[in-house]
Design a protein around this motif. Structure first.
Motif, PDB file in Angstrom:
ATOM      1  N   ILE A   8      -6.743   1.392   5.413  1.00 33.51           N
ATOM      2  CA  ILE A   8      -5.447   2.285   4.249  1.00 33.51           C
ATOM      3  C   ILE A   8      -6.133   2.957   3.021  1.00 33.51           C
ATOM      4  CG2 ILE A   8      -4.493   1.388   1.806  1.00 33.51           C
ATOM      5  CD1 ILE A   8      -5.389  -1.541   2.704  1.00 33.51           C
TER       6      ILE A   8
ATOM      7  N   THR B  98      -8.908  -1.894  -5.332  1.00 31.47           N
ATOM      8  CA  THR B  98      -9.243  -1.433  -4.814  1.00 31.47           C
ATOM      9  C   THR B  98      -8.972   0.321  -4.641  1.00 31.47           C
ATOM     10  OG1 THR B  98     -10.794  -2.745  -3.281  1.00 31.47           O
ATOM     11  CG2 THR B  98     -10.829  -0.827  -3.013  1.00 31.47           C
ATOM     12  N   LEU B  99      -7.371   0.381  -4.528  1.00 33.95           N
ATOM     13  CA  LEU B  99      -6.443   1.392  -4.908  1.00 33.95           C
ATOM     14  C   LEU B  99      -6.150   1.829  -5.669  1.00 33.95           C
ATOM     15  CD1 LEU B  99      -3.601   0.657  -1.757  1.00 33.95           C
ATOM     16  CD2 LEU B  99      -5.707   1.728  -1.979  1.00 33.95           C
TER      17      LEU B  99
ATOM     18  N   SER C   5      -4.928  -4.285  -4.299  1.00 30.87           N
ATOM     19  CA  SER C   5      -4.511  -3.311  -5.070  1.00 30.87           C
ATOM     20  C   SER C   5      -5.472  -2.644  -6.120  1.00 30.87           C
ATOM     21  CB  SER C   5      -3.559  -4.236  -6.200  1.00 30.87           C
ATOM     22  OG  SER C   5      -2.773  -4.601  -5.506  1.00 30.87           O
TER      23      SER C   5
ATOM     24  N   HIS D 102      -6.342   6.417   0.788  1.00 33.16           N
ATOM     25  CA  HIS D 102      -5.760   6.183  -0.615  1.00 33.16           C
ATOM     26  C   HIS D 102      -6.937   6.860  -1.600  1.00 33.16           C
ATOM     27  CE1 HIS D 102      -4.728   4.887  -5.022  1.00 33.16           C
ATOM     28  NE2 HIS D 102      -3.046   5.639  -4.320  1.00 33.16           N
TER      29      HIS D 102
ATOM     30  N   ASN E 280     -10.521   7.626  -1.313  1.00 35.66           N
ATOM     31  CA  ASN E 280     -10.582   6.346  -0.306  1.00 35.66           C
ATOM     32  C   ASN E 280     -10.055   5.478   0.956  1.00 35.66           C
ATOM     33  OD1 ASN E 280     -12.338   6.035  -3.169  1.00 35.66           O
ATOM     34  ND2 ASN E 280     -10.377   5.544  -4.257  1.00 35.66           N
TER      35      ASN E 280
ATOM     36  N   SER F 238       0.213   1.436 -10.974  1.00 35.33           N
ATOM     37  CA  SER F 238      -0.387   2.371 -10.684  1.00 35.33           C
ATOM     38  C   SER F 238      -0.621   2.703 -11.703  1.00 35.33           C
ATOM     39  CB  SER F 238      -0.192   3.227  -9.905  1.00 35.33           C
ATOM     40  OG  SER F 238       1.072   3.113  -9.977  1.00 35.33           O
TER      41      SER F 238
ATOM     42  N   SER G 244       0.367  -1.412   0.103  1.00 36.80           N
ATOM     43  CA  SER G 244      -0.171   0.153   0.191  1.00 36.80           C
ATOM     44  C   SER G 244       1.259   0.924  -0.310  1.00 36.80           C
ATOM     45  CB  SER G 244      -0.839  -0.073   1.141  1.00 36.80           C
ATOM     46  OG  SER G 244      -2.047  -1.051   1.419  1.00 36.80           O
TER      47      SER G 244
ATOM     48  N   ALA H 153      -0.080   4.844  -0.391  1.00 40.14           N
ATOM     49  CA  ALA H 153      -1.431   4.996   0.521  1.00 40.14           C
ATOM     50  C   ALA H 153      -0.946   5.675   1.486  1.00 40.14           C
ATOM     51  CB  ALA H 153      -1.852   3.917   0.209  1.00 40.14           C
TER      52      ALA H 153
END
Length: 359
Positions: free
Chosen positions: A67, A113-114, A111, A69, A72, A131, A49, A54
């Motif tokens: 978490i 969700t990020l 990942s 980020h 979120n 990313s 993260s 994050a």
């Protein structure tokens, strides 16, 4: 040093999983990624993260990881399949758990969700996380990736090596050593061009599989026949291996009460040939959990001779990262497709390896 009085439970060895985040191969200080019984790749949450930018918070009293980020918020209670994303509850097919003091979570869920793309390359056992911001750099051509999704340095000023942005300079400076003394040298920049990706993937996988065996030894469970037969399949040879050294080694492991855990991460960009022997530069990670003599804990450190160094710096339970060259061998005309591990002593060649404690 004496054997540990409180021994760990018997562990199931895991194959090394390369973790690549935004083009960089990540070295974790302790707990490694692994695949659980449901097929999920589990990773230590903080390191992945934070690599993706994050903020990770841990509530020890309630055993909850949060978490944050880009607006979120993911809340994951340890031991529960129910998590919340921006206040909405969802149910996973797995859960966050504690492993060796670290919270490990399903990689794909976190990942994605990020908002990062996750790719699994089973051919060489690797996870690649990218990313959106990094993908924009790739698309714009401001960074260049190799076949395995790792970032090349912008300045390729070496005549011998393909320089990777995640590899320190001193790794490329490790001394090479001769075995056969024939044919001269083919450097990585030239030698590797003769291989297809699937051939290099197979070589990497072979090294990983061998060190899954050779760096995951437990004197309470080791069996000579199993160890020898597994070594026979993974090592390159002419069809025969003398069983006596393996019998002696297994007897020593039992007598020395060895428990060791570790992984190998060969770098496919570093394959080269030196005076008749192919080598692949490899990152290792290991720790010795139990031994009467911590200097000899696997085949690489057993009975050091003229070429191998006595490993005097190992501390009980400490994770180490080392780099050295693994020799390869094949007696087949189909050379590139049949190369396997060529020696049981690769990690501690005198003057030809690097090591450091992981923290």
């Amino acid at each position: 040093a004496s054997a540990a009085t409180s021994l760990p439970e018997v562990r199931k060895p895991s194959l090394a999983i390369d973790l690549i985040v935004d083009g960089k191969r990540v070295t974790l200080p302790d707990t490694e990624p692994y695949i659980d019984d449901a097929g999920n790749t589990m990773v230590p949450i903080r390191f992945v993260s934070e690599k993706l930018g994050a903020d990770v918070k841990w509530d020890n009293a309630n055993q909850i990881v949060t978490i944050i980020h880009k607006g979120n918020t993911i809340v994951m209670p340890v031991g529960s399949k129910k998590v919340t994303v921006n206040g909405s509850e969802i149910t996973l097919d797995t859960m966050a758990i504690k492993k060796e003091g670290r919270v490990v979570v399903p990689l794909r869920f976190v990942s994605e969700t990020l908002n990062a793309e996750v790719k699994w390359d089973g051919a060489w056992s690797a996870v690649n996380i990218v990313s959106p911001e990094y993908q924009e750099k790739v698309n714009a051509g401001s960074v260049t990736l190799d076949k395995w999704g790792r970032e090349l340095r912008a300045n390729q000023n070496s005549k011998k090596w393909i320089l990777m942005s995640d590899t320190p300079d001193n790794v490329y400076e490790i001394k090479k050593y001769k075995i056969y003394h024939i044919d001269g040298e083919q450097v990585a920049k030239e030698f590797g061009q003769g291989f297809h990706k699937d051939e290099l993937d197979r070589i990497v996988r072979n090294v990983k599989e061998y060190y899954k065996l050779a760096l995951n030894i437990d004197y309470r469970t080791i069996n000579y026949s199993t160890y020898y037969n597994s070594s026979f399949k993974l090592l390159g040879h002419n069809g025969y291996m003398n069983p006596e050294p393996f019998q002696e080694f297994v007897s020593y492991i039992k007598k020395n009460k060895v428990i060791v855990e570790g992984y190998a991460y060969p770098d496919p960009t570093t394959i080269y040939s030196y005076y008749g022997t192919p080598f692949i530069r490899t990152k290792f990670k290991f720790r010795v959990l139990s031994a009467t003599d911590y200097n000899q804990f696997n085949a690489d450190s057993y009975k050091p001779g003229d070429k191998s160094e006595k490993v005097t710096w190992v501390k009980p339970g400490q994770w180490y990262e080392t780099y050295s060259d693994v020799s390869l061998f094949s007696n087949s005309q189909d050379f590139r497709a049949t190369l396997k591990i060529g020696s049981t002593a690769n990690m501690f060649t005198k003057g030809a390896y690097r090591h450091k404690e992981l923290k």
